[in-house]
Write an enzyme that holds these catalytic residues in place. Structure first.
Site, PDB file in Angstrom:
ATOM      1  N   TRP A  63       0.840  -1.191   0.000  1.00  0.00           N
ATOM      2  CA  TRP A  63       0.000   0.000   0.000  1.00  0.00           C
ATOM      3  C   TRP A  63       0.885   1.254   0.000  1.00  0.00           C
ATOM      4  CZ3 TRP A  63      -1.700   3.269   4.460  1.00  0.00           C
ATOM      5  CH2 TRP A  63      -2.709   4.184   4.067  1.00  0.00           C
ATOM      6  N   ASP A  73     -15.695   9.052  -0.350  1.00  0.00           N
ATOM      7  CA  ASP A  73     -16.286   8.409   0.824  1.00  0.00           C
ATOM      8  C   ASP A  73     -16.992   9.418   1.745  1.00  0.00           C
ATOM      9  OD1 ASP A  73     -16.833   6.554   2.736  1.00  0.00           O
ATOM     10  OD2 ASP A  73     -14.748   6.010   3.134  1.00  0.00           O
ATOM     11  N   ASP A  77     -14.387   1.025  -4.946  1.00  0.00           N
ATOM     12  CA  ASP A  77     -13.256   0.755  -4.044  1.00  0.00           C
ATOM     13  C   ASP A  77     -13.377  -0.633  -3.427  1.00  0.00           C
ATOM     14  OD1 ASP A  77     -10.945   1.283  -2.628  1.00  0.00           O
ATOM     15  OD2 ASP A  77     -11.634   3.209  -1.856  1.00  0.00           O
ATOM     16  N   CYS A  79     -10.593   0.907  -7.944  1.00  0.00           N
ATOM     17  CA  CYS A  79      -9.630   1.279  -6.907  1.00  0.00           C
ATOM     18  C   CYS A  79      -9.674   0.181  -5.867  1.00  0.00           C
ATOM     19  CB  CYS A  79     -10.063   2.612  -6.300  1.00  0.00           C
ATOM     20  SG  CYS A  79      -9.257   3.059  -4.753  1.00  0.00           S
ATOM     21  N   ASP A 138      -2.857   5.080  -3.506  1.00  0.00           N
ATOM     22  CA  ASP A 138      -3.274   6.115  -2.563  1.00  0.00           C
ATOM     23  C   ASP A 138      -2.130   7.091  -2.298  1.00  0.00           C
ATOM     24  OD1 ASP A 138      -5.835   5.301  -2.316  1.00  0.00           O
ATOM     25  OD2 ASP A 138      -5.647   4.450  -0.305  1.00  0.00           O
TER      26      ASP A 138
HETATM   27  C1  GLA Z   1      -9.448   4.126  -0.092  1.00  0.00           C
HETATM   28  C2  GLA Z   1      -9.164   4.739  -1.447  1.00  0.00           C
HETATM   29  C3  GLA Z   1      -9.022   6.234  -1.306  1.00  0.00           C
HETATM   30  C4  GLA Z   1     -10.296   6.798  -0.721  1.00  0.00           C
HETATM   31  C5  GLA Z   1     -10.611   6.128   0.587  1.00  0.00           C
HETATM   32  C6  GLA Z   1     -11.966   6.525   1.114  1.00  0.00           C
HETATM   33  O1  GLA Z   1      -8.385   4.265   0.758  1.00  0.00           O
HETATM   34  O2  GLA Z   1      -8.036   4.152  -2.009  1.00  0.00           O
HETATM   35  O3  GLA Z   1      -8.739   6.825  -2.544  1.00  0.00           O
HETATM   36  O4  GLA Z   1     -11.335   6.631  -1.638  1.00  0.00           O
HETATM   37  O5  GLA Z   1     -10.613   4.704   0.458  1.00  0.00           O
HETATM   38  O6  GLA Z   1     -12.276   5.880   2.305  1.00  0.00           O
END
Ligand code: GLA
Length: 730
Positions: free
Chosen positions: A208, A376, A487, A527, A549
């Site tokens: 990550w 989110d 996601d 994602c 991210d």
């Molecule tokens: C994940 C995604 C981010 C964002 C968050 C929201 O981490 O990779 O880009 O959308 O969730 O909770």
């Protein structure tokens, strides 16, 4: 050249599959095994016709003498034939081949499948339930069927040609033709022996915030395994990998590449062998896998994707890129320009209401942004990452009037509207979980483990899938939603049943197909905590992926470089974000942050209300430039140069224009000035450090008509963007 597959001979046929950049030659061996005579440069070609059977036969060289413990397949009719010495296109254990097999069946420790028939079909033959690829003009599929009468099974080996991109795909179907049930424990999509012992393996590894870093090492006599058991294609090890010949570089040398059109737990083995070959086996991960086949049933393994080039890593990437742009991403999005988005995640996290979002959209519109993506926090009681996943109804305290009203207010500023969802997850603290606790993946007697405070829905259950299809369908139809960010923020755990990971992925594909099939104009950005599901399977449902991210530009250079080996720029979503960077706390000027993201699908991920006037001006100018040139940036041919690690360079080459990017991340003091050589449509532009203050200079030599558009410098980072009209090759 009207066909791309030639079959020569009848009793023991040769199969020659040819594309623009490669040939594969297979032959039925003396005892019916399918041999891999060649995978390399195209043989014959336009104007030259097809090689004859004799010429193809000459490709086969016994690769080594017998070793002391060689098992000969038959002692009566041909004492020298040994599977261990033979380059094969399908392999099993128990008859003398000690290398990694393509199939394991619990009930049979000896397997031996030999040729029974073949056919050539036009186009490609889709595998039911698995990602649907498009075909190219003159695509054809060869199906070779092998049978093991003792075990009571048949194996269909599918090869499909993609003559223009140069790619070949390969998949496997195993059928139970006997009277007893069989338990499959391993079914490879691809088995082949490469008669080239001096190759390296280049995998994309990480975690990550640091996905897809290239790792290259020699194969030698080892077995390199590239795999994951996480239930996703994973940020640890991308399913795709390259096999550059020793010494091959970005621009020179022989290189082979393999990828999988699959999004779950995968496994590839690259195995050097004292016989002078490298065995490549790729497909589903056999760990945790078992599949029961009743008589008459069959199992389809996902598609493996192969490319070869004699012009370095760039050549293999070029084949993969063209294939993805033309045959993998959904038909509606093929070669269709992607919008510039503002995603509010790093700008607000969970702290927003409708007015804040509309103000951001208003500023974003002034910058030239085209789509506002609400991340989110918009639904249920979702005020942090600990609750409400599954409750996909709008929180009207935050967004009075709902999504439709918000989208309308945003549209007044000229922006389209996009929405984040994480549909496969379920928070233990959610109305959905309280209503359906049995919908989460659990193992009786064990408390399920959480990841990011989440459990996962059991997508192997038809009722759970139906619920998602209905809920998401009505959600996406409830407002003018043109973009969805899908996601997936945790790995699969607590699934006790062998084969569950694969059933889960089939369930996911079913849901994605039923939700987005009828809504092809929605741009689906996949994602998974960033790049945990960056794979060809997901790309068949949505044309782009949030690559990581991590928006730190220095880190992104490495991530994007790794991904670019396998995936085209049009698939790599890259945003300029705030400084100091939220993930690494490092400081970069806005020019550098933009210039790292510009060669991909560009967007921004910050609060535009909080920007200085100077940054606002710079970003407005960058976005206008991006929109003008995005056809080349997203779909132009992609080139990387051989460069020192701290000076990455890349280019996008279109029919008329080429744009080159050079980045300096760190230059050691008192070192000779590094020379940058950027390939621009066959021309070379030489630039020397330092880049800054070259704004008005004329570039040397043939590229004199190319101008430096801009440069920026802060600390030890700097980027140079060179944009030129393509000069005709001399
Ligand atoms: C994940 C995604 C981010 C964002 C968050 C929201 O981490 O990779 O880009 O959308 O969730 O909770």
């Amino acid at each position: 050249m009207s066909t791309s597959i030639q079959v020569l001979g009848e009793e023991r046929p040769f199969f020659h599959l040819r594309t623009a950049t490669t040939s594969v030659v297979l032959r039925v061996g003396p005892f019916g095994h399918l041999e891999q005579l060649w995978w390399g440069a195209p043989l014959g070609g336009e104007g030259e016709g097809w090689p004859s059977a004799d010429e193809l036969a000459a490709l086969w060289h016994p690769v080594s003498e017998d070793f002391a413990q060689t098992t000969h397949y038959s002692t009566t009719s041909d004492s020298s034939f040994a599977l261990a010495k033979t380059p094969l296109a399908w392999a099993t254990l128990g008859k003398g081949d000690p290398r990694v097999p393509g199939l394991r069946v619990r009930e049979h420790q000896v397997l031996d499948a030999t040729y029974v028939r073949h056919e050539v079909r036009p186009g490609l033959v889709p595998a039911p339930g698995l990602p649907r690829l498009g075909s190219e003009e003159r695509s054809e599929t060869l199906v070779v069927t092998l049978a093991d009468r003792v075990a009571g099974l048949e194996v269909d080996l599918f090869w499909t040609t993609f003559p223009l991109s140069g790619v070949l795909t390969r998949r496997t179907v195993v059928r139970n033709t006997g009277a007893a049930a069989l338990t499959l424990e391993h079914v490879a999509s691809l088995v082949l022996d490469l008669a080239e012992p001096d190759v390296d393996v280049l995998t994309l590894d990480g975690h990550w915030l640091s996905e897809a870093h290239g790792t290259r090492r020699p194969v030698g006599l080892q077995q390199v395994v590239n795999s994951t058991t996480l239930g996703t294609s994973s940020d640890r090890h991308n399913p795709g990998f390259l096999l550059p010949a020793r010494g091959a570089s970005e621009t020179h040398g022989e290189c082979w590449g393999v990828n999988l059109a699959y999004s779950g737990s995968h496994w590839s083995s690259i195995q050097g062998d004292s016989g002078g070959m490298v065995r490549v086996v790729a497909g589903l991960n056999p760990d945790g896998f078992a599949w029961s086949l009743a008589p008459g049933e069959q199992f389809c393994a996902p598609e493996a994707v192969l490319a070869h080039s004699s012009s370095g890593l760039n050549g293999v990437s070029a084949s993969f890129h063209r294939f993805v742009d033309d045959c993998v991403v959904p038909a509606h999005w093929r070669r269709r320009e992607r919008p510039v988005v503002l995603n509010n995640w790093e700008g607000t996290y969970f702290d927003f209401d409708a007015d804040v979002l509309v103000q951001m959209a208003e500023r974003a519109a002034e910058l030239g942004v085209e789509t506002f993506v609400l991340d989110d926090g918009w639904f249920g009681e979702r005020h942090d990452d600990q609750r409400a996943l599954g409750d996909w109804h709008v929180n009207t305290d935050k967004l009075p009037g709902g999504l439709g009203a918000l989208a309308e207010r945003i549209a007044e500023h000229g922006l389209a509207f996009g929405l984040w969802v994480e549909p496969e997850a379920i928070s233990p603290n959610s109305d959905l979980f309280r209503a359906h606790p049995d919908w989460a993946i659990t193992t009786p007697g064990r408390t399920p483990s959480q990841g990011r405070h989440e459990l996962l829905l059991d997508l192997t259950r038809p009722d759970v899938r139906d619920h998602l299809v209905e809920t998401l369908g009505s959600l996406f139809d409830s407002a003018p939603i043109s973009f969805v960010k899908w996601d997936f923020n945790r790995a699969i755990s607590d699934a006790d049943e062998a084969g569950f990971h694969h059933r889960y992925v089939l369930g996911l594909y079913d849901v994605l197909g039923r939700v987005f099939g009828p809504r092809p104009e929605i741009l689906l950005e996949n994602c998974s905590s960033g790049g945990s599901r960056f794979d060809l399977g997901m790309l068949t449902f949505g044309p782009q992926v949030w690559a990581s991210d991590c928006t730190d530009p220095a880190e992104r250079l490495a991530i994007q470089h790794g991904l670019s080996l396998l995936y085209p720029p049009s698939t790599i979503s890259a945003h300029a974000s705030d400084s100091p960077n939220h993930q690494t706390d490092r400081v970069f000027d806005l020019a550098f942050r933009c210039d790292v993201a510009l060669p991909y699908v560009f967007g921004i991920e910050l609060d535009p209300r909080a920007m200085s006037e100077q940054d606002t001006r710079l970003l407005t100018e960058r976005i206008a430039w991006y929109r003008e040139h995005r056809a080349v940036l997203q779909f132009g041919a992609s080139r990387r140069t051989d460069h020192p690690a701290n000076l990455p360079q890349l280019a996008r080459v279109g029919d008329e224009h080429a744009i080159a990017f050079a980045y300096a991340t760190y230059v050691r003091p008192r070192q000779p000035s590094p020379r940058l050589v950027i390939p621009l449509g066959g021309q070379r532009v030489g630039l020397s450090w330092p880049f800054a203050a070259r704004e008005d200079e004329t570039l040397p030599g043939a590229a004199a008509r190319a101008g430096i558009l801009r440069s920026g410098r802060q600390h030890d980072t700097s980027a140079e963007v060179v944009h030129g009209r393509r000069l005709r090759e001399q």
